[in-house]
Design an enzyme around this catalytic site. Sequence first.
Site, PDB file in Angstrom:
ATOM      1  N   SER A 106       0.840  -1.205   0.000  1.00 20.32           N
ATOM      2  CA  SER A 106       0.000   0.000   0.000  1.00 20.32           C
ATOM      3  C   SER A 106       0.872   1.250   0.000  1.00 20.32           C
ATOM      4  CB  SER A 106      -0.914   0.002   1.241  1.00 20.32           C
ATOM      5  OG  SER A 106      -1.640   1.205   1.300  1.00 20.32           O
ATOM      6  N   HIS A 113      -1.275  -1.142  -4.259  1.00 26.13           N
ATOM      7  CA  HIS A 113      -2.540  -0.633  -3.694  1.00 26.13           C
ATOM      8  C   HIS A 113      -2.386   0.863  -3.454  1.00 26.13           C
ATOM      9  CE1 HIS A 113      -6.246  -1.137  -1.237  1.00 26.13           C
ATOM     10  NE2 HIS A 113      -5.724  -0.197  -0.505  1.00 26.13           N
ATOM     11  N   ASP A 153      -4.337   4.229  -2.095  1.00 27.74           N
ATOM     12  CA  ASP A 153      -5.497   4.722  -1.327  1.00 27.74           C
ATOM     13  C   ASP A 153      -5.823   6.143  -1.708  1.00 27.74           C
ATOM     14  OD1 ASP A 153      -4.001   2.921   1.258  1.00 27.74           O
ATOM     15  OD2 ASP A 153      -5.990   2.497   0.449  1.00 27.74           O
ATOM     16  N   MET A 163      -8.251   9.196  -0.734  1.00 22.90           N
ATOM     17  CA  MET A 163      -9.159   9.680   0.318  1.00 22.90           C
ATOM     18  C   MET A 163      -9.485  11.148   0.073  1.00 22.90           C
ATOM     19  SD  MET A 163      -7.595   7.822   3.693  1.00 22.90           S
ATOM     20  CE  MET A 163      -5.922   7.510   3.145  1.00 22.90           C
ATOM     21  N   HIS A 181      -8.032   2.175  -4.461  1.00 25.37           N
ATOM     22  CA  HIS A 181      -9.036   2.038  -3.390  1.00 25.37           C
ATOM     23  C   HIS A 181      -9.640   3.404  -3.130  1.00 25.37           C
ATOM     24  CE1 HIS A 181      -9.612   1.087   1.218  1.00 25.37           C
ATOM     25  NE2 HIS A 181     -10.756   1.278   0.589  1.00 25.37           N
ATOM     26  N   MET A 201     -11.706   5.776  -1.212  1.00 24.76           N
ATOM     27  CA  MET A 201     -12.394   6.067   0.052  1.00 24.76           C
ATOM     28  C   MET A 201     -12.941   7.491  -0.080  1.00 24.76           C
ATOM     29  SD  MET A 201      -9.633   4.351   2.621  1.00 24.76           S
ATOM     30  CE  MET A 201      -8.300   4.474   1.432  1.00 24.76           C
ATOM     31  N   MET A 249     -11.871  -4.435   5.078  1.00 24.14           N
ATOM     32  CA  MET A 249     -11.056  -3.542   5.910  1.00 24.14           C
ATOM     33  C   MET A 249     -10.905  -4.132   7.306  1.00 24.14           C
ATOM     34  SD  MET A 249     -10.253  -1.076   3.900  1.00 24.14           S
ATOM     35  CE  MET A 249      -9.385  -0.137   5.141  1.00 24.14           C
ATOM     36  N   ASP A 272      -7.275  -5.573   4.111  1.00 27.31           N
ATOM     37  CA  ASP A 272      -6.587  -4.282   4.061  1.00 27.31           C
ATOM     38  C   ASP A 272      -6.555  -3.629   5.442  1.00 27.31           C
ATOM     39  OD1 ASP A 272      -7.222  -1.244   2.098  1.00 27.31           O
ATOM     40  OD2 ASP A 272      -5.544  -1.871   3.354  1.00 27.31           O
TER      41      ASP A 272
HETATM   42  C1  DX5 Z   1      -6.134   2.586   5.297  1.00 24.98           C
HETATM   43  C2  DX5 Z   1      -5.765   2.065   3.902  1.00 24.98           C
HETATM   44  C3  DX5 Z   1      -4.861   0.859   3.943  1.00 24.98           C
HETATM   45  C4  DX5 Z   1      -3.538   1.095   4.661  1.00 24.98           C
HETATM   46  C5  DX5 Z   1      -2.783  -0.207   4.786  1.00 24.98           C
HETATM   47  O1  DX5 Z   1      -7.065   3.634   5.150  1.00 24.98           O
HETATM   48  O2  DX5 Z   1      -6.927   1.709   3.200  1.00 24.98           O
HETATM   49  O3  DX5 Z   1      -4.600   0.449   2.602  1.00 24.98           O
HETATM   50  O4  DX5 Z   1      -2.783   2.009   3.922  1.00 24.98           O
HETATM   51  O5  DX5 Z   1      -1.591   0.057   5.477  1.00 24.98           O
HETATM   52  P1  DX5 Z   1      -1.151  -0.913   6.691  1.00 24.98           P
HETATM   53  O6  DX5 Z   1      -0.867  -2.252   6.052  1.00 24.98           O
HETATM   54  O7  DX5 Z   1       0.083  -0.245   7.247  1.00 24.98           O
HETATM   55  O8  DX5 Z   1      -2.306  -0.968   7.647  1.00 24.98           O
HETATM   56 ZN    ZN Z   2      -6.572   0.682   1.219  1.00 22.67          ZN
END
Ligand code: DX5
Ligand code: ZN
Length: 231
Positions: free
Chosen positions: A13, A38, A40, A42, A71, A73, A142, A177
């Site tokens: 990630s 991956h 993220d 947001m 991903h 969010m 999650m 995740d």
């Molecule tokens: C959290 C993200 C995850 C996170 C994972 O909001 O969706 O993808 O970055 O990182 P670790 O493995 O450090 O929890």
């Molecule tokens: Zn994520």
Amino acid sequence: MSAATRQIKVAPSLLAADLARPGEEVEHVYEAGADMLHIDVMDAHFAPNLSFGPAVVAALDKVCEIPISTHLMVDNPGQFIEPFAEAGSDDILFHVEIGSDQVKLARDIRNLGVRPGIALEMNTPAEAAAPLVGEVGILLVMTVKCRYAGQTFHPQPAAKIPTLRQMFGEEVDIAVDGGVDAANAEMLAAAGANVFVAGKAVFWADDPAGAIRELRSAGEAGLARKSSGLR
Ligand code: DX5
Ligand code: ZN
């Protein structure tokens, strides 16, 4: 396909990477054996953080030799699927908690030539994904709150994985995740997951390649347990 033929995949990630040199970090992890990247996204509304836009995906797509799993969010994923598809996403996942017409969203993503996926927050039951059976290629469970890398793994949400695998069958990837590492990966694979999103476990490791290998072998041990019928 069956549990015995399921493929374990490790998806570092980006949120946990050294963001002063993201391109090098991405090259480092795919050379170290990562299967997917991956990313993220947001919007500071759905999740209390603001992270990466399409320009970052487009820049990393130039150096990334493995599929990019985006991903979302965000409150309004429909606003972002085209820009992230054009930027080079191979998967685009949205959250089932956003309501609105999710089947249409999944089909819009697929019509852009991108694999659609859905993500479920920790307290969202597997049944919430039922309308998307047959519409998505990847599910994301999650095990932390949507916000940061480096949070502590919550085991309870993993209880929905067997139900999701039963609902969606063998053709989909089921990813976990949040706080995933070599200590919990075997249990997660035995429950029916096959993709490990890993930020801290990989990017904060002294040896990311070794961390990826450990995640993969823990997952394969869990699959072996699953297919031999052991709990
Ligand atoms: C959290 C993200 C995850 C996170 C994972 O909001 O969706 O993808 O970055 O990182 P670790 O493995 O450090 O929890
Ligand atoms: Zn994520």
